[in-house]
Design an enzyme around this catalytic site. Structure first.
Site, PDB file in Angstrom:
ATOM      1  N   ASP A  23      -9.185   7.532  -6.632  1.00 16.66           N
ATOM      2  CA  ASP A  23      -8.524   8.158  -7.778  1.00 16.66           C
ATOM      3  C   ASP A  23      -7.334   7.269  -8.142  1.00 16.66           C
ATOM      4  OD1 ASP A  23      -7.872  10.185  -9.709  1.00 16.66           O
ATOM      5  OD2 ASP A  23      -6.316  10.923  -8.362  1.00 16.66           O
ATOM      6  N   SER A  24      -6.681   7.614  -9.258  1.00 24.23           N
ATOM      7  CA  SER A  24      -5.486   6.868  -9.650  1.00 24.23           C
ATOM      8  C   SER A  24      -4.305   7.186  -8.730  1.00 24.23           C
ATOM      9  CB  SER A  24      -5.103   7.223 -11.091  1.00 24.23           C
ATOM     10  OG  SER A  24      -4.785   8.602 -11.155  1.00 24.23           O
ATOM     11  N   TYR A  55      -4.256   6.813 -15.122  1.00 27.43           N
ATOM     12  CA  TYR A  55      -5.412   6.228 -15.798  1.00 27.43           C
ATOM     13  C   TYR A  55      -5.637   6.875 -17.178  1.00 27.43           C
ATOM     14  CZ  TYR A  55      -7.421   3.826 -11.644  1.00 27.43           C
ATOM     15  OH  TYR A  55      -7.674   2.986 -10.586  1.00 27.43           O
ATOM     16  N   GLY A  56      -5.251   8.148 -17.263  1.00 24.49           N
ATOM     17  CA  GLY A  56      -5.636   8.946 -18.432  1.00 24.49           C
ATOM     18  C   GLY A  56      -5.068   8.495 -19.750  1.00 24.49           C
ATOM     19  N   CYS A  86     -12.120  11.136  -9.682  1.00 22.32           N
ATOM     20  CA  CYS A  86     -11.249  11.011 -10.852  1.00 22.32           C
ATOM     21  C   CYS A  86     -12.119  11.251 -12.087  1.00 22.32           C
ATOM     22  CB  CYS A  86     -10.674   9.598 -10.882  1.00 22.32           C
ATOM     23  SG  CYS A  86      -9.777   9.204 -12.401  1.00 22.32           S
ATOM     24  N   ASN A  87     -11.753  12.254 -12.871  1.00 21.40           N
ATOM     25  CA  ASN A  87     -12.542  12.564 -14.075  1.00 21.40           C
ATOM     26  C   ASN A  87     -12.441  11.451 -15.106  1.00 21.40           C
ATOM     27  OD1 ASN A  87     -13.399  15.737 -14.172  1.00 21.40           O
ATOM     28  ND2 ASN A  87     -11.619  15.372 -12.883  1.00 21.40           N
ATOM     29  N   THR A  88     -11.261  10.854 -15.213  1.00 23.91           N
ATOM     30  CA  THR A  88     -11.063   9.804 -16.220  1.00 23.91           C
ATOM     31  C   THR A  88     -11.983   8.618 -15.915  1.00 23.91           C
ATOM     32  OG1 THR A  88      -8.763  10.499 -16.385  1.00 23.91           O
ATOM     33  CG2 THR A  88      -9.323   8.357 -17.329  1.00 23.91           C
ATOM     34  N   GLU A 176       1.907  14.354  -9.280  1.00 18.49           N
ATOM     35  CA  GLU A 176       2.352  13.196  -8.486  1.00 18.49           C
ATOM     36  C   GLU A 176       3.777  13.393  -7.968  1.00 18.49           C
ATOM     37  OE1 GLU A 176       0.833  10.527  -7.374  1.00 18.49           O
ATOM     38  OE2 GLU A 176      -1.080  10.793  -8.392  1.00 18.49           O
ATOM     39  N   CYS A 208      -9.492  17.360 -14.384  1.00 14.48           N
ATOM     40  CA  CYS A 208      -8.722  16.237 -13.846  1.00 14.48           C
ATOM     41  C   CYS A 208      -8.443  16.631 -12.411  1.00 14.48           C
ATOM     42  CB  CYS A 208      -7.414  16.064 -14.614  1.00 14.48           C
ATOM     43  SG  CYS A 208      -6.267  14.913 -13.819  1.00 14.48           S
ATOM     44  N   THR A 209      -8.696  15.736 -11.481  1.00 14.81           N
ATOM     45  CA  THR A 209      -8.585  16.124 -10.068  1.00 14.81           C
ATOM     46  C   THR A 209      -7.141  16.379  -9.634  1.00 14.81           C
ATOM     47  OG1 THR A 209      -8.720  13.777  -9.502  1.00 14.81           O
ATOM     48  CG2 THR A 209     -10.749  15.063  -9.330  1.00 14.81           C
ATOM     49  N   HIS A 210      -6.168  16.012 -10.470  1.00  9.24           N
ATOM     50  CA  HIS A 210      -4.782  16.371 -10.165  1.00  9.24           C
ATOM     51  C   HIS A 210      -4.513  17.862 -10.438  1.00  9.24           C
ATOM     52  CE1 HIS A 210      -4.016  12.025 -10.273  1.00  9.24           C
ATOM     53  NE2 HIS A 210      -2.797  12.251  -9.810  1.00  9.24           N
TER      54      HIS A 210
HETATM   55  N1  DGL Z   1      -7.024  12.412 -11.387  1.00  8.10           N
HETATM   56  C1  DGL Z   1      -7.546  11.686 -12.474  1.00  8.10           C
HETATM   57  C2  DGL Z   1      -8.520  12.450 -13.311  1.00  8.10           C
HETATM   58  O1  DGL Z   1      -9.240  13.251 -12.733  1.00  8.10           O
HETATM   59  C3  DGL Z   1      -6.642  10.708 -13.182  1.00  8.10           C
HETATM   60  C4  DGL Z   1      -5.400  11.193 -13.803  1.00  8.10           C
HETATM   61  C5  DGL Z   1      -4.619  10.036 -14.396  1.00  8.10           C
HETATM   62  O2  DGL Z   1      -4.399   9.052 -13.684  1.00  8.10           O
HETATM   63  O3  DGL Z   1      -4.256  10.109 -15.578  1.00  8.10           O
HETATM   64  O4  DGL Z   1      -8.667  12.267 -14.477  1.00  8.10           O
END
Ligand code: DGL
Length: 305
Positions: A23-24, A55-56, A86-88, A176, A208-210
């Site tokens: 993931d990011s 990443y998003g 990571c979804n992105t 984060e 988003c996994t966050h």
């Molecule tokens: N956790 C990631 C996701 O699922 C990335 C979030 C990010 O870095 O913007 O999209």
């Protein structure tokens, strides 16, 4: 994109090889936690690309380049399975990762997230079911959830769901920062989710996994009947099935080790990861991901200057 069903691990893969997860940042730990709970004997290697997160908000080309570098690193470590937590990266770079990893199988999270949301559908009394998607800018712009949900509903013979999306980039920063609950996340959630609340969704996909780290905050900003859907449990089930099908499951004892790698200083990552996973982490290793650049990335890089 169904990236996991048709891949065969390489003949040389062994059951004691690790599973690579990336993931990011810390978001993918929500997936790692489920994997570790369901598959405690597996050796897990987690890469958090903190040096280049989020990443998003980045372009698809940049996220693809990062994801391919991480894939090359994980292959170098001899992984038997890669989980894009990571979804992105799943949305914009899923195919790139599969191509780079082949024949090592890859699980991406969007397919699992969309299926998990539709599985929760029958609990909804209203028809058609109303689904909200929360994600990063890149995931929402890709419309991957909307497309996948409509395709999967059609395949299941379900009435097409009514879907709305909302990009919530600050949730990534809050996660984060370790600001998972309290006044500031409540304010941000109220700002982002007022229209979603008015939409009265039956299900909201934490795309988003966050975001599962902020689940309580998000739930409080939505109607009380709304069900939050997180892909992590179904990702873990899919991983278990792939490993079983190919005779690659590690024995559940002794407990598998978990290694953490970061593209930046691991101090903050370590504190947050320890808090979330409720475990001691002795060391977070540094990894220089740029050194895993492939030819495509190198020529794109040269072309930019
Ligand atoms: N956790 C990631 C996701 O699922 C990335 C979030 C990010 O870095 O913007 O999209």
């Amino acid at each position: 994109m169904n990236t996991y069903s048709k891949k065969m691990p390489p003949k040389s893969a062994t059951s004691d090889a690790p599973i690579g997860i990336f993931d990011s940042g810390i978001g993918g730990l929500t997936v790692l936690k489920m994997l570790h709970e369901l598959l405690p004997g597996e050796h897990l290697i987690y890469v958090g690309d903190l040096g280049r997160s989020p990443y998003g908000t980045k372009s698809p080309d940049t996220v693809k380049r990062y994801a391919r570098q991480i894939t090359r690193y994980l292959l170098d470590r001899g992984v038997k399975l890669i989980v894009i937590a990571c979804n992105t990266a799943s949305a914009v770079a899923g195919d790139d990762v599969c191509r780079a990893a082949s024949p090592v199988p890859v699980i991406e999270v969007v397919e699992s997230g969309a299926n998990a949301a539709l599985d929760a559908g029958p609990a909804a009394t209203r028809k058609p079911v109303r689904i909200g998607v929360l994600g990063t800018e890149a995931t929402v712009t890709s419309a991957i959830y909307v497309n996948r949900l409509l395709e999967l509903a059609h395949e299941r013979g379900m009435e097409a769901p009514v879907i709305t999306q909302k990009a919530c980039p600050l949730f990534v920063q809050l996660a984060e920062e370790g600001l998972w609950r309290g006044e500031i996340p409540d304010l941000v959630a109220a700002l982002y989710l007022s229209e979603m609340r008015a939409f009265e969704p039956d299900i909201v996909i934490l795309g988003c996994t966050h975001f599962p780290l902020l689940a309580q905050t998000i739930a409080a900003a939505l109607p009380s009947e709304t069900v939050l859907s997180d892909c992590a449990p179904s990702v873990a089930q899919i991983a278990k099935k792939i490993l079983c099908d190919h005779g690659l499951s590690a024995p559940s004892t002794p407990e598998g080790k978990i290694e953490f790698y970061c593209s930046d200083s691991g101090q903050a990552f370590r504190r947050r990861a320890e808090r979330f996973l409720d475990m001691n982490i002795d060391i977070v290793h540094h990894v220089d991901l740029e050194s895993y650049e492939d030819e495509e990335g190198k020529s794109a890089h040269t072309g930019r200057h």
